[in-house]
Every structure is written in structure tokens, then in C-alpha cells.
Design a protein around this motif. Structure first.
Motif, short mmCIF file in Angstrom:
data_model
loop_
_atom_site.label_atom_id
_atom_site.label_comp_id
_atom_site.label_asym_id
_atom_site.label_seq_id
_atom_site.Cartn_x
_atom_site.Cartn_y
_atom_site.Cartn_z
N ASN A 1 -7.70 4.80 -4.62
CA ASN A 1 -8.87 5.48 -4.06
C ASN A 1 -8.46 6.86 -3.59
O ASN A 1 -7.49 7.01 -2.82
CB ASN A 1 -9.46 4.70 -2.90
N ALA B 1 -12.52 1.11 2.95
CA ALA B 1 -13.19 2.40 2.83
C ALA B 1 -14.11 2.69 4.01
O ALA B 1 -14.43 3.86 4.29
CB ALA B 1 -13.98 2.47 1.53
N TRP C 1 0.83 -1.20 0.00
CA TRP C 1 0.00 0.00 0.00
C TRP C 1 0.87 1.25 0.00
O TRP C 1 1.89 1.31 0.69
CB TRP C 1 -0.91 0.01 1.23
N SER D 1 -5.52 2.04 9.18
CA SER D 1 -6.99 2.05 9.22
C SER D 1 -7.55 1.60 7.88
O SER D 1 -8.51 0.81 7.82
CB SER D 1 -7.50 3.45 9.56
N TRP D 2 -6.95 2.09 6.79
CA TRP D 2 -7.42 1.68 5.46
C TRP D 2 -7.14 0.21 5.21
O TRP D 2 -7.98 -0.52 4.66
CB TRP D 2 -6.77 2.55 4.39
N CYS E 1 -13.34 2.73 6.94
CA CYS E 1 -12.61 3.48 7.97
C CYS E 1 -12.91 4.96 7.91
O CYS E 1 -12.73 5.68 8.91
CB CYS E 1 -11.10 3.25 7.84
N ILE E 2 -13.37 5.46 6.76
CA ILE E 2 -13.56 6.91 6.59
C ILE E 2 -14.53 7.45 7.62
O ILE E 2 -14.33 8.53 8.19
CB ILE E 2 -14.04 7.23 5.16
#
Length: 637
Positions: free
Chosen positions: A140, A117, A74, A111-112, A119-120
């Protein structure tokens, strides 16, 4: 707090990496403490991510970006702050995640990875970020619920480009993008801007607030926009006014507490109004011994001055006060830098006052500033949205209450009964009739200095008044909160947030807005409307009650609202000769008549004609085109 930039190219070339030097330099004011650039080969193409860093939390190299996950899968570039990062970090540690830094960026990364998504919705903060799965080639791009932090992007030919500011986007263009003729017309004629995802350039858009942009990095990619936040406006009928005030008080204090998290010095912008005063007084309530630096614009020798109110708050909290004044000469000295800072044309000279305040913040050694922005759009500030309130009452068959409301509302300073009644009736007309009335009122003419023929050839009607994108179709009986939701999540507040972000970051200052949290917005939008705008016409009714004992009663009982207003006409008169010279740039703009532009401005300066904001917009646009031309010339070298 940072500037971010990135691009995906369908062909791999060493030249792709070299062109990022200019983009990073153009974002250096957003992050003077560090910068980074990484190159990835994905799906036969090339992804490049860059960042400039303003270190706020964890000042060590642990917050360096672009940030990679431990396994290298990532990659993340992030602009903003996650205020509840400590709580999220603790939760993730309980799941077995090991952290190597104290930064909120690393918390966002994990978190991601763990929650995707979803987590937002856990994030309390302001953010614009891009996260890429280098294995699948999916990227994203995410923007916070209110659009506090900027995110611009373009999909042209075989490239996907994004950045925190438009000049950085332009640095990655191979040619010169055309002006967006409709946006130019909307701005010059009606003063409308930042009310959609379009910008003043064709092929450059901004990611809407509360949205995710997803795309697979491959040839023929097609970005997909998804809204991640759109609050309900269903009414909570089971909460008393007193209970709502207590809950709101606790929520606001908790938000301010989180917004005080910083490893660098903090201050606060103070206008003297209820919102900024509440922020400053809440800081003192939470931190009795903390030195508080306040920064205020003062309109000297003007009825717009709020110095009296500023002084009341400063005395109440024992603040270290900093005051800023502006003049015609200072506007002359600063105009080009101000326009460069904003990146696109903007409204009146109040933005200049804000710009000067943030300059003083930085010169005083303060790096983080708290601001009261967003409270009006959350709690029915300004004039209280009387037309919407009247309509809500009429749709609920509360006719006597509607009449009583408008009568009492009109007793406040600067108000009358006529406007709200006419606006309420107009809002109930079918859309086709509304457009007809607007055209009739506007008439068939356009400003004498503007070529309607030129715009017509571009397919643009200069008489078209953009109705905005406010969605109130599901707001029957709840027209006030439906309008507030639209202002928060679609168009309205984002204009003010753009001004604040660009002016603060121009001086490498992080401006925080503690009113703007998802939890607080959702709570306020659920309240009965008369908790927000009282039956007697008091704006921010429940918030005033919530702040009793924290904010001085003299501030809470104010009935006027001035805000960051500046005596714009007087400022232009003070620099009349220079103002006329600023319009020389109209010579190179095909749809402007230079002689007519100058004649109109001269008439307003002399007093022969009433001052109109059209003149400031005209000056602003002319100088902006000069700025953009100079920028492109520098980039071409």
C-alpha cells in the motif's frame, strides 16, 4: 524527513539490487544523515526498498529505514513527519505495543499493523509512505491529504517503481521514457502543470493527494487507486462568527504547537503577509522565550518589496531576521541547480526566490522551517474568489446581497467590478459553451515559436485549455468552499507544495505547513461562506478575527497581497545575453523554432513587446531538457 525509493520485479536478479545505488545517490539531498536498502523475495519476485534519511525526530539509529516489524512481516519506507506521534504512541502502548525507539516512523509502522488503512485518518502530519505485507505480497502506497510530500510511480512491463523524485524513478528505467506531449503543450502555451496525476513523462505518474495505491505483487499486477480523504462542504448553520473565530484560533495554535516538535533547530519563512506572519507570531505566543529565526525574500527597489511588513513582524516577536535578495546574475549562477532541484518545469521566478530563502535557512544552521502555505486555499485568500461568491449568492436568490458584495469588493486596491461579474456569468454557462468561448478568445493560432503541426501528429491540440479537475458539481450555493476543496484536494495547492518541497529538500531542509491539517480544513470548509470572505470583500475574514491579539493589527488590516512575487521581466533583462543563450537548447527540440523563440524574447527584453510569462516557461523547458539529457548520460555510464 526522507527520500524513498522502491521497486518490484517479477524476476529475481542480483542486477536489480545494484541499480539502486544511483537512485539513492539522487535522493541523498533529501536525507544526508543515513541510508538503507533491503531486498525481499515475494510471490516469486523481488521487492527492493530504499531510503535516505534526514533525521528530525529521534536522531539515533532507531529511526533507520527501511523499517521492519518485530516479526519481520511488515516493511515500511516513509517520507514525512507525524506530528501527533506521541499521542498515537501512548494509545498504542495502552494496547500492549512495545516500542524500541522514539521515532515517529515506528509509531506509523505499529499504527498500520494495529489499525490498517484506517490509521491514516488518525495521522496529523505530512507523509508519503509504502508499507508491504511480505506474507500476502500486498503493498500500500499512501499520500497525505494535501500532497505535501511527493510520491511518483510507474508500472511498466514487469516492474512497479516508486520514488520521492522523478530523477530517482528514471534511474530504474531500462530505456528513455518519452515526453508527455499534452503536458508539454499545456505548460508552454497555458502555464498549466501539476494539475493531474500525469507528469512531463509518459509512463510516470504521481500518486494523487489523499489517495492510496494498492497492488498485489505478482505477475500481471494491476494497481488500484482509492481516495481516502474527500471532505464534505455541507454548511454548519449553527455556529456564530465569534464562536468560529475562537475555535479556529485554538485549532491553529494547537497545530503550530505540534509543528514545533523537533530534535533539531527550527526557523520560519516570513513574507510579511497575514499567513506567514500568523505562524511566526503564533510561535512567539506559544513559546515566549524561544529564539525565532525568520527568513525573508526582499525585492529590493521594487514596488513588490514587503520589507516594511517583514520588519513589523520581526520587531513584534523579537526575531533574528535573515533577508535574501536576488539578481539577474544570481539567477544565471543558480538556474541549472534550480531546475535540477524542481525535477520538472515550473512557473515563474518566485520559485527561485523561495529556493534562495531555503538555501539561507540551511546556511544559518536551521533544519526545520515553518511556512504559511495553504492558508489562501483554506480561507478564501488571494482575491477572495469573488466570482464563486457571487454565484453562490445568485443561486441562493440573494440578488441584492450579490450586488452589494461585488460593489464593496471592488473598492479594495487593485480590484474592479467587471472581472468577477464576467467570471461568475461565464461559470454558469454549460460546459460546451465555456469551451467554445475559450477557443474563440484564444483564437486559432498557437505561439509563433511552437509547431502546432508536430503536436497534432502526437494527437495533441495546442489550443486545448485544460479545465482542470476541480469538482464543484455539488457546490450549489457553496461555490467558494467547493472551489477551495478542489484546490486543496485535487489541483491548485499541490503545485505550490511541489515547489516548496523540492526547493527545501534540495538543501536538506524540512519545510512544515501548519495550516494544512485535515481537522482545520474540514472545519473551515463547513463554515458559512461570508465567514471566509466577508460581505465587504475582506479575505480570510474569520482568521483575521481569530488572530487579534496575537498578530499586529497593522498586518491583519492589510488590504493588499503581494506574496512571493518577483520582478520577473526585470530579472531577465538583467541577464539578457545569457537568457538568449539559454534558448540555444531549442535547436534539439523538434517542436520549437529557435529563431522565433529568440526573436520573441529579444522583443520583450528591448521593450518592443510586453513581457509574457511564456518566455520564462520557454527558457525553463529548454534548460530542463538539457538537464534531463545530462542526467540520462550520467546514468548510462
Amino acid at each position: 524527513m526522507c527520500g524513498i525509493i522502491g521497486a518490484w520485479f517479477s524476476t529475481i536478479s542480483l542486477d536489480n539490487l545494484s541499480i539502486f545505488d544511483i537512485g539513492l545517490e539522487l535522493l541523498s539531498h533529501r536525507g544526508p544523515d543515513d541510508k538503507g536498502l533491503k531486498d525481499f523475495r515475494i510471490k516469486g519476485g523481488q521487492l527492493i526498498l530504499g531510503q535516505t534519511r534526514l533525521a528530525i525526530i529521534d536522531l539515533s539509529a532507531g529511526g533507520h529505514q527501511p523499517m521492519l516489524s518485530p516479526d519481520g512481516r511488515w516493511a515500511l519506507v516513509f517520507n514525512g513527519e507525524i506530528y501527533n506521534y506521541r499521542e498515537l504512541r501512548s494509545e498504542l502502548q495502552q494496547l500492549g505495543i512495545v516500542f524500541i525507539s522514539e521515532s515517529d516512523t515506528e509509531v506509523l509502522m505499529h499504527s498500520w499493523i494495529v489499525w490498517g488503512a484506517s490509521c491514516i485518518s488518525r495521522l496529523c502530519g505530512m507523509f508519503a509512505f509504502a508499507v508491504c505485507d511480505t506474507h500476502t505480497g500486498e503493498i500500500n502506497c499512501v499520500r497525505d491529504a494535501f500532497g505535501i510530500k511527493p510520491f511518483y510511480y510507474s508500472t511498466i512491463s514487469d516492474k512497479f517503481i516508486f520514488a520521492s523524485e522523478i530523477p530517482a524513478i528514471l534511474s530504474l528505467f531500462s530505456g528513455n521514457p518519452e515526453f508527455n506531449a499534452q503536458r508539454v503543450s499545456d505548460y508552454l502555451v497555458y502555464g498549466q502543470y501539476d494539475d493531474s496525476n500525469e507528469t512531463f513523462f509518459e509512463d510516470i505518474n504521481q500518486l494523487p493527494a489523499g489517495h492510496i495505491l494498492t497492488l498485489r505483487l505478482q505477475a500481471g499486477f494491476s494497481p488500484v487507486l482509492t481516495r481516502w480523504w474527500w471532505p464534505t462542504i455541507a454548511e454548519n448553520k449553527n455556529i456564530s462568527f465569534e464562536e468560529a473565530a475562537l475555535i479556529l484560533r485554538a485549532m491553529f495554535l494547537q497545530s503550530v504547537r505540534l509543528h514545533l516538535r523537533s530534535d533539531v533547530p527550527l526557523g520560519a519563512a516570513l513574507s510579511g503577509g497575514i499567513d506567514s506572519s500568523a505562524v511566526v507570531c503564533a510561535v512567539r505566543h506559544l513559546e515566549p522565550d524561544l529564539p525565532i529565526h525568520t527568513f525573508s525574500y526582499i525585492a529590493n527597489d521594487s514596488p513588490l518589496s514587503e520589507e516594511r511588513w517583514v520588519d513589523i513582524v520581526n520587531r513584534h516577536v523579537g526575531a533574528i531576521a535573515h533577508k535574501v535578495a536576488i539578481s539577474g546574475q544570481s539567477l544565471i549562477d543558480d538556474l541549472n541547480n534550480l531546475i535540477d532541484a524542481q525535477g520538472e518545469p515550473f512557473g515563474g521566478t518566485s520559485i527561485y526566490a523561495q529556493y534562495c530563502v531555503f538555501r539561507q535557512v540551511r546556511e544559518s544552521g536551521i533544519v526545520v522551517s515553518l511556512d504559511g502555505q495553504g492558508a489562501d486555499e483554506m480561507m478564501a485568500g488571494y482575491d477572495g474568489y469573488p466570482a464563486q461568491r457571487i454565484r453562490s449568492l445568485l443561486e441562493s436568490y440573494q440578488f441584492a446581497r450579490a450586488f452589494s458584495f461585488v460593489r464593496k469588493w471592488a473598492l479594495w486596491p487593485g480590484r474592479s467590478m467587471t472581472g468577477p461579474i464576467v467570471s461568475a456569468v461565464f461559470s454558469m454557462l454549460p460546459a460546451v459553451l465555456q469551451r467554445g468561448v475559450k477557443r474563440m478568445l484564444k483564437g486559432a493560432s498557437t505561439p509563433i515559436w511552437l509547431s502546432a503541426e508536430w503536436f497534432s501528429k502526437q494527437g495533441v491540440d495546442c489550443r486545448r485549455m485544460n479545465n482542470g479537475v476541480a469538482s464543484v458539481s455539488d457546490g450549489r450555493g457553496r461555490r467558494v468552499v467547493a472551489t477551495l476543496r478542489a484546490n486543496l484536494a485535487q489541483a491548485g495547492l499541490n503545485t505550490l507544495l511541489r515547489h516548496g518541497d523540492r526547493s527545501s529538500m534540495h538543501f536538506s531542509v524540512e519545510s512544515r505547513v501548519p495550516f494544512l491539517t485535515v481537522d482545520m480544513a474540514e472545519f473551515l470548509l463547513s463554515l458559512p461562506e461570508h465567514y471566509l470572505i466577508s460581505d465587504s470583500g475582506e479575505t480570510k475574514h474569520v482568521f483575521r478575527a481569530a488572530m487579534r491579539g496575537i498578530v499586529p493589527d497593522l498586518i491583519l488590516d492589510r488590504k493588499d497581497k503581494i506574496g512571493f512575487a518577483t520582478p520577473e521581466g526585470d530579472l531577465l533583462k538583467q541577464c539578457s545575453s545569457q537568457a538568449l543563450e539559454w534558448l540555444d537548447a531549442a535547436e534539439s527540440i523538434p517542436f520549437l523554432n529557435t529563431h522565433a523563440c529568440k526573436s520573441e524574447l529579444a522583443a520583450m527584453i528591448s521593450g518592443d513587446k510586453r513581457y509574457s510569462g511564456e518566455m520564462w516557461r520557454l527558457i525553463n523547458f529548454c534548460q530542463w531538457t538539457v538537464s534531463m539529457t545530462q542526467l540520462r548520460q550520467v546514468q548510462a555510464r
